[in-house]
Design a protein around this motif. Structure first.
Motif, PDB file in Angstrom:
ATOM      1  N   THR A  44       9.844   3.592  12.429  1.00  0.00           N
ATOM      2  CA  THR A  44       8.749   3.057  11.619  1.00  0.00           C
ATOM      3  C   THR A  44       8.926   3.421  10.152  1.00  0.00           C
ATOM      4  N   ALA A  45       9.386   4.661   9.899  1.00  0.00           N
ATOM      5  CA  ALA A  45       9.589   5.098   8.518  1.00  0.00           C
ATOM      6  C   ALA A  45      10.681   4.276   7.844  1.00  0.00           C
ATOM      7  N   ILE A  46      11.746   3.948   8.593  1.00  0.00           N
ATOM      8  CA  ILE A  46      12.824   3.131   8.023  1.00  0.00           C
ATOM      9  C   ILE A  46      12.295   1.743   7.676  1.00  0.00           C
ATOM     10  N   ALA A  47      11.501   1.162   8.599  1.00  0.00           N
ATOM     11  CA  ALA A  47      10.946  -0.169   8.336  1.00  0.00           C
ATOM     12  C   ALA A  47      10.005  -0.130   7.139  1.00  0.00           C
ATOM     13  N   LEU A  48       9.181   0.917   7.049  1.00  0.00           N
ATOM     14  CA  LEU A  48       8.269   1.047   5.902  1.00  0.00           C
ATOM     15  C   LEU A  48       9.044   1.197   4.608  1.00  0.00           C
ATOM     16  N   ALA A  49      10.122   1.979   4.641  1.00  0.00           N
ATOM     17  CA  ALA A  49      10.929   2.164   3.429  1.00  0.00           C
ATOM     18  C   ALA A  49      11.515   0.837   2.962  1.00  0.00           C
ATOM     19  N   ALA A  50      11.974   0.014   3.927  1.00  0.00           N
ATOM     20  CA  ALA A  50      12.514  -1.293   3.550  1.00  0.00           C
ATOM     21  C   ALA A  50      11.438  -2.164   2.919  1.00  0.00           C
ATOM     22  N   VAL A 102       8.716  -1.110   1.361  1.00  0.00           N
ATOM     23  CA  VAL A 102       8.354  -0.551   0.057  1.00  0.00           C
ATOM     24  C   VAL A 102       9.377  -0.968  -0.996  1.00  0.00           C
ATOM     25  N   VAL A 103      10.660  -0.888  -0.631  1.00  0.00           N
ATOM     26  CA  VAL A 103      11.703  -1.293  -1.581  1.00  0.00           C
ATOM     27  C   VAL A 103      11.602  -2.788  -1.871  1.00  0.00           C
ATOM     28  N   GLY A 104      11.381  -3.586  -0.832  1.00  0.00           N
ATOM     29  CA  GLY A 104      11.308  -5.028  -1.027  1.00  0.00           C
ATOM     30  C   GLY A 104      10.124  -5.455  -1.869  1.00  0.00           C
ATOM     31  N   VAL A 105       8.932  -4.995  -1.490  1.00  0.00           N
ATOM     32  CA  VAL A 105       7.724  -5.370  -2.229  1.00  0.00           C
ATOM     33  C   VAL A 105       7.740  -4.752  -3.621  1.00  0.00           C
ATOM     34  N   GLY A 106       8.129  -3.483  -3.709  1.00  0.00           N
ATOM     35  CA  GLY A 106       8.193  -2.826  -5.015  1.00  0.00           C
ATOM     36  C   GLY A 106       9.176  -3.509  -5.944  1.00  0.00           C
ATOM     37  N   GLY A 107      10.338  -3.922  -5.403  1.00  0.00           N
ATOM     38  CA  GLY A 107      11.310  -4.639  -6.217  1.00  0.00           C
ATOM     39  C   GLY A 107      10.773  -5.975  -6.712  1.00  0.00           C
ATOM     40  N   MET A 108      10.037  -6.684  -5.842  1.00  0.00           N
ATOM     41  CA  MET A 108       9.419  -7.953  -6.254  1.00  0.00           C
ATOM     42  C   MET A 108       8.437  -7.741  -7.396  1.00  0.00           C
ATOM     43  N   VAL A 109       7.629  -6.687  -7.283  1.00  0.00           N
ATOM     44  CA  VAL A 109       6.622  -6.422  -8.311  1.00  0.00           C
ATOM     45  C   VAL A 109       7.283  -6.084  -9.647  1.00  0.00           C
ATOM     46  N   VAL A 166      14.179  -8.394   4.026  1.00  0.00           N
ATOM     47  CA  VAL A 166      13.383  -7.268   4.539  1.00  0.00           C
ATOM     48  C   VAL A 166      12.749  -7.632   5.868  1.00  0.00           C
ATOM     49  N   LEU A 167      12.240  -8.858   5.994  1.00  0.00           N
ATOM     50  CA  LEU A 167      11.554  -9.262   7.220  1.00  0.00           C
ATOM     51  C   LEU A 167      12.519  -9.368   8.396  1.00  0.00           C
ATOM     52  N   LEU A 168      13.784  -9.669   8.125  1.00  0.00           N
ATOM     53  CA  LEU A 168      14.768  -9.658   9.203  1.00  0.00           C
ATOM     54  C   LEU A 168      14.876  -8.254   9.807  1.00  0.00           C
ATOM     55  N   TRP A 187       1.797  -6.699  11.820  1.00  0.00           N
ATOM     56  CA  TRP A 187       0.850  -6.865  10.708  1.00  0.00           C
ATOM     57  C   TRP A 187       0.492  -5.522  10.085  1.00  0.00           C
ATOM     58  N   VAL A 188       0.240  -4.504  10.940  1.00  0.00           N
ATOM     59  CA  VAL A 188      -0.084  -3.175  10.406  1.00  0.00           C
ATOM     60  C   VAL A 188       1.103  -2.610   9.635  1.00  0.00           C
ATOM     61  N   LEU A 189       2.298  -2.789  10.183  1.00  0.00           N
ATOM     62  CA  LEU A 189       3.497  -2.307   9.488  1.00  0.00           C
ATOM     63  C   LEU A 189       3.637  -2.990   8.133  1.00  0.00           C
ATOM     64  N   GLY A 190       3.429  -4.313   8.118  1.00  0.00           N
ATOM     65  CA  GLY A 190       3.528  -5.046   6.857  1.00  0.00           C
ATOM     66  C   GLY A 190       2.440  -4.680   5.877  1.00  0.00           C
ATOM     67  N   LEU A 191       1.218  -4.468   6.375  1.00  0.00           N
ATOM     68  CA  LEU A 191       0.106  -4.119   5.493  1.00  0.00           C
ATOM     69  C   LEU A 191       0.335  -2.771   4.825  1.00  0.00           C
ATOM     70  N   VAL A 192       0.703  -1.765   5.632  1.00  0.00           N
ATOM     71  CA  VAL A 192       0.938  -0.431   5.065  1.00  0.00           C
ATOM     72  C   VAL A 192       2.128  -0.466   4.097  1.00  0.00           C
ATOM     73  N   GLY A 193       3.228  -1.106   4.520  1.00  0.00           N
ATOM     74  CA  GLY A 193       4.393  -1.194   3.640  1.00  0.00           C
ATOM     75  C   GLY A 193       4.096  -1.987   2.387  1.00  0.00           C
ATOM     76  N   GLY A 194       3.297  -3.060   2.508  1.00  0.00           N
ATOM     77  CA  GLY A 194       2.937  -3.860   1.335  1.00  0.00           C
ATOM     78  C   GLY A 194       2.095  -3.085   0.346  1.00  0.00           C
ATOM     79  N   VAL A 195       1.114  -2.338   0.862  1.00  0.00           N
ATOM     80  CA  VAL A 195       0.260  -1.536  -0.030  1.00  0.00           C
ATOM     81  C   VAL A 195       1.082  -0.478  -0.747  1.00  0.00           C
TER      82      VAL A 195
END
Length: 421
Positions: free
Chosen positions: A18-24, A26-33, A298-300, A339-347
Motif C-alpha cells: 500500500t505504501a508503494i502504491a501511495l508513493a506512486a 503522490v509522485v504522480g499527482v504531485g508532479g502534475m501539480v 501511475v494507475l497501471l 477509491w480509498v487508495l486514490g483519495l489518500v494518495g491524491g490528497v
C-alpha cells in the motif's frame, strides 16, 4: 459504510504494498501539480509582457484600422474627446483608458562636433505616443522596462525614450534635465496623413530595455509631441483599455462594441495577437497529454496492486461468497479499496505538489530570454480548484483502475476459491 471500513482495513493488511502504491500516486499527482504550476507561471509572464507591458487588455480603433495596421494608417484616426473617453470608461470592468498614436518615423542624430566626415546616424523606427500620466494605468509594466531616465514632463515636452540598443548604436545618450542647445538634439521626422514630412527636435530623456526578443527600433514620445509632429492635434489612432479582472476582456469588448456603435472596432489582446492565444492553447493541450500519460502510468501500478490483492485473497473471497455476500458487493469492496487508495494518495500528492509549487513561487525561477535585455522570473502557482480536480482525478482513476481486478474477484466460484492454496 461497513464495506468502506472493511476496504480501509484491507489496505492496511499489506502496508508495504500500500505504501508503494501511495508513493506512486503522490509522485504522480504531485508532479502534475508542479508541472501545472510551471505552465501557469510561464503563461502569466507571457500575458503580463503582452497585456500589461504592450497592448492593454482591450483596444479601440477606427473601423478598418486593424486590417491595415502594418501600414500605420494615420488616416484612420479618431477625435480624442473627453466625451468618448467617458463612454469607454463608463463600461463596467474598465479601470483605465489611455489614448495613443502609433506611427513610423525617422530619427536623425546631430553631427558630432569636430567630426571630419559626416557619419550616417539616421535610422527608421516605430514610435508609440501616449499620455505619460494615463498610460501606466493601462500598461503598468511598460515603465518598468525603462533602463535609464524617464519622461521629464507630462505636458507634452519634446522628449523621446529610445531603445537602449538602438541608442547605443547611434551614439545617443540620455540628456536628462541638462540644458543643451536644441541644435544638439536629435530630430524626429515623420510623414503626416498627407505624406508631407515634418520634424521636431527632441531630447533623449530615457532608454528602454526589452523583456522579449524583437525589433529594437522602437521609441516612445509624449502624445502631444507626436500630435505636433504629425499635425494631428486632438487626434489619436487608438485607445488602450485596462480591464479587471483580465478574464472579463471579452465581455468588456462586447459591451464597448454595443456602447460605441458603428464606426469603431474593438478588439481584445487575443484578437490583436492571435498567435499568442494559440501558443497558450497549445501549451495547455501538451500539458493535458503529458499529465494524462503520467497519470495512466501511475494507475497501471494501481491495477497491478489490486490484482495482487485478489490473488492473495482468493480463499477469503470464496468464504465471503459462500456465506452469502453478493457478487456486486465483492466488486464494490475492491472498487472502494482502489477509491480509498486514490483519495489518500491524491490528497497527499496535492499537498506535496502544492507545497513545492508555493516554495518555487516564493523563490522564483530565473528564465533567461535569448535576445532580451531583461530576464523573466517565473513564479509558479496553482489554483485551489485545480488541486481539488487533481484529487478527484486520482480517486476516480484509482477506482476505475480497480474495476477489472474487482470484476475478476467477483467471478470466482466459491468451491474453487475455497479449494485453492
Amino acid at each position: 459504510m461497513t464495506l468502506l471500513s472493511l476496504a480501509a482495513r484491507n489496505l492496511l493488511r499489506n502496508r508495504r504494498r500500500t505504501a508503494i502504491a501511495l508513493a506512486a500516486l503522490v509522485v504522480g499527482v504531485g508532479g502534475m501539480v508542479v508541472l501545472r504550476g510551471l505552465v501557469n507561471g510561464q503563461q502569466r509572464i507571457i500575458l503580463e509582457n503582452i497585456v500589461l507591458g504592450q497592448l492593454g487588455a482591450v483596444q479601440v480603433h477606427h473601423e478598418g484600422y486593424l486590417a491595415l495596421v502594418q501600414g500605420s494608417p494615420l488616416s484612420l484616426d479618431m477625435e480624442d474627446s473627453e466625451a468618448l473617453r467617458q463612454r469607454i470608461a463608463g463600461v463596467p470592468g474598465v479601470v483605465g483608458v489611455s489614448p495613443r498614436l502609433a506611427f513610423g518615423g525617422m530619427l536623425s542624430m546631430p553631427e558630432p562636433e569636430g567630426a571630419e566626415e559626416r557619419e550616417p546616424r539616421t535610422t527608421f523606427l516605430q514610435v508609440l505616443a501616449f499620455d505619460p500620466a494615463l498610460e501606466p494605468r493601462v500598461t503598468p509594466k511598460r515603465m518598468e522596462w525603462v533602463g535609464e531616465g524617464r519622461f521629464l514632463s507630462e505636458a507634452g515636452a519634446p522628449e523621446l525614450m529610445l531603445n537602449a540598443d538602438l541608442a547605443r548604436s547611434l551614439g545617443a545618450r540620455v540628456m536628462g534635465g541638462e540644458a543643451l542647445p536644441q541644435e544638439q538634439w536629435p530630430a524626429l521626422l515623420a510623414a503626416d496623413r498627407d505624406g508631407a514630412l515634418n520634424g521636431e527636435s527632441v531630447r533623449i530623456s530615457g532608454t528602454l530595455v526589452s523583456a522579449s526578443p524583437g525589433d529594437r527600433r522602437v521609441g516612445y514620445v509624449p502624445l502631444a509631441t507626436a500630435q505636433r509632429v504629425l499635425r494631428m492635434e486632438g487626434r489619436v489612432t487608438e485607445y488602450a483599455v485596462s480591464v479587471e479582472p483580465l478574464e472579463d476582456a471579452r465581455r468588456v469588448r462586447d459591451a464597448l462594441r454595443a456602447s460605441l456603435g458603428p464606426g469603431y472596432e474593438v478588439h481584445t489582446w487575443e484578437d490583436v495577437f492571435p498567435f499568442i492565444a494559440q501558443l497558450l492553447g497549445q501549451q495547455d493541450f501538451l500539458f493535458g497529454i503529458l499529465s494524462t500519460v503520467f497519470l495512466l502510468a501511475v494507475l497501471l501500478g494501481i491495477v497491478n496492486v489490486m490484482l495482487m490483492s485478489v490473488l492473495e485473497r482468493v480463499r477469503e473471497i470464496g468464504t465471503m461468497l459462500a456465506v452469502g455476500m453478493r457478487r456486486r458487493s465483492i466488486v464494490l469492496l475492491f472498487l472502494l479499496e482502489g477509491w480509498v487508495l486514490g483519495l489518500v494518495g491524491g490528497v497527499l500528492g496535492a499537498l506535496v505538489g502544492g507545497a513545492v509549487t508555493f516554495w518555487l513561487h516564493q523563490q522564483g525561477i530565473l528564465l533567461p530570454s535569448p535576445g532580451a535585455n531583461v530576464d523573466s522570473i517565473i513564479r509558479p502557482f496553482v489554483s485551489l480548484s485545480y488541486l481539488g480536480r487533481s484529487v478527484v482525478m486520482a480517486a476516480v482513476g484509482a477506482g476505475l483502475a480497480a474495476l477489472w481486478p474487482a470484476w475478476r474477484a467477483s467471478r470466482l466460484r466459491p468451491v474453487e476459491a475455497l479449494a485453492s492454496t
